[in-house]
Design a protein around this motif. Sequence first.
Motif, PDB file in Angstrom:
ATOM      1  N   SER A  22       1.458  56.622  50.499  1.00 53.46           N
ATOM      2  CA  SER A  22       0.962  57.650  51.306  1.00 53.46           C
ATOM      3  C   SER A  22      -0.725  57.546  51.051  1.00 53.46           C
ATOM      4  O   SER A  22      -0.933  57.671  49.691  1.00 53.46           O
ATOM      5  CB  SER A  22       1.456  59.041  51.238  1.00 53.46           C
ATOM      6  N   GLY A  38       0.478  62.946  53.485  1.00 54.68           N
ATOM      7  CA  GLY A  38       1.525  63.470  54.478  1.00 54.68           C
ATOM      8  C   GLY A  38       0.842  64.064  55.645  1.00 54.68           C
ATOM      9  O   GLY A  38       1.673  65.097  56.435  1.00 54.68           O
ATOM     10  N   CYS A  77       6.349  61.009  56.690  1.00 55.38           N
ATOM     11  CA  CYS A  77       5.791  62.375  56.438  1.00 55.38           C
ATOM     12  C   CYS A  77       5.985  63.077  57.932  1.00 55.38           C
ATOM     13  O   CYS A  77       5.863  64.567  57.630  1.00 55.38           O
ATOM     14  CB  CYS A  77       4.321  62.414  56.260  1.00 55.38           C
ATOM     15  N   CYS A  94       3.272  55.632  54.999  1.00 53.32           N
ATOM     16  CA  CYS A  94       4.625  55.818  54.878  1.00 53.32           C
ATOM     17  C   CYS A  94       5.780  55.608  55.747  1.00 53.32           C
ATOM     18  O   CYS A  94       6.761  56.303  55.631  1.00 53.32           O
ATOM     19  CB  CYS A  94       4.633  57.553  54.783  1.00 53.32           C
ATOM     20  N   CYS A 129      -2.799  59.639  52.952  1.00 51.64           N
ATOM     21  CA  CYS A 129      -3.382  60.907  53.699  1.00 51.64           C
ATOM     22  C   CYS A 129      -2.706  62.069  53.104  1.00 51.64           C
ATOM     23  O   CYS A 129      -3.161  63.180  53.572  1.00 51.64           O
ATOM     24  CB  CYS A 129      -3.475  60.934  55.240  1.00 51.64           C
ATOM     25  N   LEU A 159       9.126  62.028  53.407  1.00 57.78           N
ATOM     26  CA  LEU A 159       8.191  61.704  52.348  1.00 57.78           C
ATOM     27  C   LEU A 159       8.312  62.614  50.999  1.00 57.78           C
ATOM     28  O   LEU A 159       8.332  62.270  49.897  1.00 57.78           O
ATOM     29  CB  LEU A 159       6.966  61.752  52.870  1.00 57.78           C
ATOM     30  N   GLY A 189      -0.067  62.508  58.408  1.00 60.33           N
ATOM     31  CA  GLY A 189       0.210  61.670  59.678  1.00 60.33           C
ATOM     32  C   GLY A 189      -1.160  60.862  60.223  1.00 60.33           C
ATOM     33  O   GLY A 189      -1.362  60.585  61.310  1.00 60.33           O
ATOM     34  N   ILE A 190      -1.880  60.562  59.170  1.00 60.34           N
ATOM     35  CA  ILE A 190      -3.146  59.841  59.676  1.00 60.34           C
ATOM     36  C   ILE A 190      -3.178  58.355  59.086  1.00 60.34           C
ATOM     37  O   ILE A 190      -3.606  57.524  59.976  1.00 60.34           O
ATOM     38  CB  ILE A 190      -4.459  60.440  58.902  1.00 60.34           C
ATOM     39  N   CYS A 191      -2.319  58.338  58.084  1.00 61.12           N
ATOM     40  CA  CYS A 191      -2.642  56.743  57.428  1.00 61.12           C
ATOM     41  C   CYS A 191      -1.577  56.038  57.747  1.00 61.12           C
ATOM     42  O   CYS A 191      -1.739  54.741  57.617  1.00 61.12           O
ATOM     43  CB  CYS A 191      -2.668  57.084  55.748  1.00 61.12           C
ATOM     44  N   SER A 192      -0.489  56.308  58.209  1.00 60.43           N
ATOM     45  CA  SER A 192       0.751  55.341  58.547  1.00 60.43           C
ATOM     46  C   SER A 192       1.221  54.497  57.333  1.00 60.43           C
ATOM     47  O   SER A 192       2.015  53.674  57.587  1.00 60.43           O
ATOM     48  CB  SER A 192       0.187  54.378  59.820  1.00 60.43           C
TER      49      SER A 192
HETATM   50  S1  FES Z   1       1.563  59.819  54.761  1.00 62.06           S
HETATM   51 FE1  FES Z   1       0.100  59.370  55.956  1.00 62.06          FE
HETATM   52  S2  FES Z   1       0.817  58.983  57.876  1.00 62.06           S
HETATM   53 FE2  FES Z   1       2.547  59.810  56.558  1.00 62.06          FE
END
Ligand code: FES
Length: 685
Positions: free
Chosen positions: A44, A48, A100, A55, A46, A32, A50-53
């Motif tokens: 993105s 980076g 990310c 990316c 969130c 990312l 690791g919450i929103c998916s």
């Molecule tokens: S930027 Fe949100 S999960 Fe990777």
Amino acid sequence: MTDTTHTPTEDALVIFTPSGKRGRFALGTPVLTAARQLGVDLDSVCGGRGICSKCQITPGYGEFSKHGVTVEADALTDWNAVEERYKTKRGMIDGRRLGCQAKVMGDVVIDVPPESQVHKQVIRKSASQRDIVMDPATRALYVEVAEPDMHEPTGDFERLVTALQQQWGVGEVAAELPILRRLQPALRKGNWSVTVALHKGNHDARHRILDIWPGFHEGKLYGLAIDLGSTTIAAHLCDLHDGSVLASSGVMNPQIRFGEDLMSRVSYAMMNPGGDVEMTAAVRTALNGLVQAIATEAKIVPTSIYEITFVCNPVMHHLLLGIDPVELGQAPFALATSGSLVLDAADLDIKAVNPAARVYILPCIAGHVGADCAAVALSEEPNKSKEMVLIVDVGTNAELLLGNESRVLACSSPTGPAFEGAQISSGQRAAPGAIERVEIDPETKEARFRVIGSDLWSSDPGFVAATSNSGITGICGSGIIEAVAEMRMAGLVDQGGLIGSADQTGTTRCIAEGRTHSYVLHDGTANGGPLITVTQGDIRAIQLAKAALYAGAKLLMDEMQIETVEKVVLAGAFGAHISPKHAMVLGMIPDVALDKVISAGNAAGTGARIALCNVAARDYIEATVHQIHKVETAIEPRFQEHFVNASAIPNAVDTFPELSKIVTLPQVSFNTSGSGGAGGRRRRG
Ligand code: FES
């Protein structure tokens, strides 16, 4: 990122597709981060964490001779616990990674799938010139906010703004009191992380927080693109992240009870004190109902709608805003404002959406040429056309645009509601049971037809059973156009628009009605159904409507100093259903090769969708409308001349050489009285 010309061992080459952007990055750089540094469009929400998916990327392995790299199996760090948790909980396509989480450990080729692109393209289904690129004014952003510190006292809002600026690079941020009231509980419940719905319109100096949730908000943000027409109000409910249309719905404009066309509504406002207020209240009530209905259809809560874009003609525009449209009823047809408008939905009493929802109304072009025409220009872009194109938005009022990349002209023409089936004896709205296609055999003069809801022709076996539920109830707009054109082609109607008698035409389907004649399209009376005829009055109504449309087109062609056009685009919900051949037999549109007549569907609605999904498109159309030259039909003497000529079918003076290559119109005349048969002059409104 480092220079790409040398290859130190601690660097790796990262190539993104489909953009082709490439650069060298230190080992351990998250994909990312590499994407951001190269300006690759990787989404993105969130930041980076690791919450929103959003990316998600697909790494490619093996030999890439095109790029001159070989990607080893260990080019990225191993699949980690965050990715595993996400995949188990939500599912993820095999081979995908979270950009990310995955870090660069060797030369790698990374594909960014369309759904992971911020500025993703929304593919238009219709005859599309271009797709919509997502760049919405409202987006969801997740931020982690510093906790308060007694030694450095700052407000929670100020720390939220700092977090937004540091983590998302936004500028100034504002929030209204209702958001401030919810801020502190949200921050604490989210353990100092929140998601905000952040809005910045094209005229806004500051971002505005429209909503706030503790932690990461899974819900989506929606917008409505509304085409507010005189007869119908049509809305598309769109996902503001990916531009997908979740539902499209429409209702009749309840202002119809105050007058069918625009000028009769202006007259109502003039004649009845408070009439404009009544009409404003009526349309706003309908809009709230439409919001509820479309949200229910899409199974979303209406308060998750944060933006509305409107396109409408000038009279609808003023009545929506609560501005008396009286000035639009008389020369010089001054608008209260022609510019675009940015408002709160609450200003328009649209209460069904989110209380903080914002409204954008596209600019009008001039007193009779509204934001609906601007929206058609945004969707169809005549200003970028190499060919001289005539765009006709067919509705109760027709909007016309003529031009190419050098110059664009616009006008509106008072066609009245006949094309929508109103003022037609057997006319009805386009609904199951309405006749929409007609064919008349030129030899036998017998008709066959199709109704909405069945693909069978009335002459096909099984037609009766297929239409037993809907019945055969009337004729819709496209049906009446085909019926009149077919009658002309079969020699049942002459150039002046007169229907012949049974003796003159040789068919008992032509029946006397007083001193005129009607053609029986369908006789359902034996089974308790209706007798559906095309009357002389119907032909007159169609002549008036099509003559107004054609006269508008001719005025624009005069102004452009051209005799022919190279392409015709039929827009409007109804434009999608008009048969080009029949439209030309009637003389609705200028003569052009039939394969140069294109349907654009509801172009005004598409323009509203573009403005909803792409904030830069708002600047673009605001600049473009200034370059469109308005031609006023109401005060132009040649309009009447063109109108009278265009009352004949197809036209008293203009020849239709392209049409005559495919259709030979019978030279019949049913005028036995010696007086002219062409339709009367039409007054505006
Ligand atoms: S930027 Fe949100 S999960 Fe990777």
